[in-house]
Design an enzyme around this catalytic site. Sequence first.
Site, PDB file in Angstrom:
ATOM      1  N   ASN A  20       0.891  -1.158   0.000  1.00 48.39           N
ATOM      2  CA  ASN A  20       0.000   0.000   0.000  1.00 48.39           C
ATOM      3  C   ASN A  20       0.933   1.213   0.000  1.00 48.39           C
ATOM      4  O   ASN A  20       1.592   1.491   1.006  1.00 48.39           O
ATOM      5  CB  ASN A  20      -0.862  -0.050   1.255  1.00 48.39           C
ATOM      6  N   CYS A  90      -5.257   6.385   8.129  1.00 49.90           N
ATOM      7  CA  CYS A  90      -4.756   5.328   7.258  1.00 49.90           C
ATOM      8  C   CYS A  90      -3.782   4.474   8.055  1.00 49.90           C
ATOM      9  O   CYS A  90      -2.726   4.960   8.470  1.00 49.90           O
ATOM     10  CB  CYS A  90      -4.075   5.920   6.028  1.00 49.90           C
ATOM     11  N   ASN A  92      -1.873   1.803   7.240  1.00 45.59           N
ATOM     12  CA  ASN A  92      -0.573   1.568   6.617  1.00 45.59           C
ATOM     13  C   ASN A  92       0.194   2.873   6.467  1.00 45.59           C
ATOM     14  O   ASN A  92       1.405   2.922   6.665  1.00 45.59           O
ATOM     15  CB  ASN A  92      -0.760   0.902   5.247  1.00 45.59           C
ATOM     16  N   ASN A 169     -12.541   6.144   9.955  1.00 43.20           N
ATOM     17  CA  ASN A 169     -13.117   6.337   8.624  1.00 43.20           C
ATOM     18  C   ASN A 169     -14.139   5.222   8.409  1.00 43.20           C
ATOM     19  O   ASN A 169     -14.085   4.170   9.057  1.00 43.20           O
ATOM     20  CB  ASN A 169     -12.030   6.341   7.540  1.00 43.20           C
ATOM     21  N   GLU A 220     -11.001   0.754  -1.638  1.00 44.26           N
ATOM     22  CA  GLU A 220     -10.856   1.889  -0.738  1.00 44.26           C
ATOM     23  C   GLU A 220     -11.475   3.142  -1.328  1.00 44.26           C
ATOM     24  O   GLU A 220     -11.292   3.445  -2.516  1.00 44.26           O
ATOM     25  CB  GLU A 220      -9.375   2.120  -0.440  1.00 44.26           C
ATOM     26  N   ARG A 221     -12.174   3.864  -0.496  1.00 42.72           N
ATOM     27  CA  ARG A 221     -12.805   5.124  -0.896  1.00 42.72           C
ATOM     28  C   ARG A 221     -11.770   6.071  -1.491  1.00 42.72           C
ATOM     29  O   ARG A 221     -10.732   6.349  -0.904  1.00 42.72           O
ATOM     30  CB  ARG A 221     -13.448   5.769   0.339  1.00 42.72           C
ATOM     31  N   CYS A 229      -4.932  -2.548   3.110  1.00 46.95           N
ATOM     32  CA  CYS A 229      -5.621  -1.440   3.790  1.00 46.95           C
ATOM     33  C   CYS A 229      -5.618  -1.739   5.283  1.00 46.95           C
ATOM     34  O   CYS A 229      -6.211  -2.740   5.719  1.00 46.95           O
ATOM     35  CB  CYS A 229      -7.041  -1.283   3.264  1.00 46.95           C
ATOM     36  N   GLY A 230      -4.949  -0.889   6.056  1.00 52.96           N
ATOM     37  CA  GLY A 230      -4.828  -1.135   7.489  1.00 52.96           C
ATOM     38  C   GLY A 230      -6.134  -0.974   8.229  1.00 52.96           C
ATOM     39  O   GLY A 230      -6.516  -1.829   9.042  1.00 52.96           O
ATOM     40  N   THR A 231      -6.866   0.122   7.966  1.00 51.60           N
ATOM     41  CA  THR A 231      -8.158   0.280   8.629  1.00 51.60           C
ATOM     42  C   THR A 231      -9.137  -0.786   8.143  1.00 51.60           C
ATOM     43  O   THR A 231      -9.995  -1.246   8.904  1.00 51.60           O
ATOM     44  CB  THR A 231      -8.744   1.678   8.385  1.00 51.60           C
TER      45      THR A 231
END
Length: 307
Positions: A20, A90, A92, A169, A220-221, A229-231
């Site tokens: 990422n 974020c 990452n 988020n 991801e948005r 994607c970490g979240t």
Amino acid sequence: MNFQLLPAAQPFLKGHGAQNDFILLPDPDHRLALTAEEIRRLCDRRTGLGADGLLRAVRTAADPEAAAMAGEAEWFMDYRNPDGSRAAMCGNGIRVFARYLIDGELVPPGTIPIATRAGVRHVRVPERRPDSQGPVTVLMGTPRLPGPGHIKVAVGRRRWPALHIDMGNPHAVVLLDDLDHAGDLRTPPTVTPASAYPHGVTVSFVRLRSARHLQVRVHERGVGETRACGTGACASVAAVRHADNRQEAGPGRYTVDLAGGRLHVTVTSGGAMELTGPAEIVAQGGLTLTPADPPRPWARWSAPCPT
């Protein structure tokens, strides 16, 4: 070989966490005022530097948006999606941000408070080892759920119920038996009702391989499908625990496999989540934005960052 930087060139770095990838712009005194169009140009993979997002490193006290957190954190991570929009957090990106602070000797190794639009997050960066940069861990906070009800996600003719998870988020998480059903994710999945996410939403598709082993794909948005994607990894773990009626269960460590690599999510006894994974700075250089038509950012690269 070293290249001389262009006069008045803006320094930049390029880094990634589980593939990422991010452009990082040092701006300690809050002097940059990049437009959304300039960010889109920089993140474009054909006419720019190419990235899943942009990180601006600014001292918290110097940025009016973050100044209220200056007593808690010296540095603010101004994160922008590749479409130029602002984002709160974020997982990452903040690990790459922390790696930059350590490599640049701006802070010592250990636990680093970093201000974000989702609040202050604490990142643990171990002492560097000769053979490895080692993993970086960020305390992501406690997920908020279930949020808006009756969320549906559709890809083509397939439609599934989704669970809303807020990790600073918004995420809509779908549990699947086969991740191929998510399609190629070249276009955003349809999420309804549209009123639930007026500013867009990140969609995670999750396959449970075993009780604490997840395989995840993420649209991801503002980005599209990302290598990691970490979240999204944390939201996926929260959704699995909720679906299995284990949202109040004790601590546990989960393995999350994404296209770009493996992340680990640890749920603490209080329900907070820690995200652990790689974070690496791979290059540095200088860039200028030219008013060409169509506009293109041109970059001159310097030597790789010291390791």
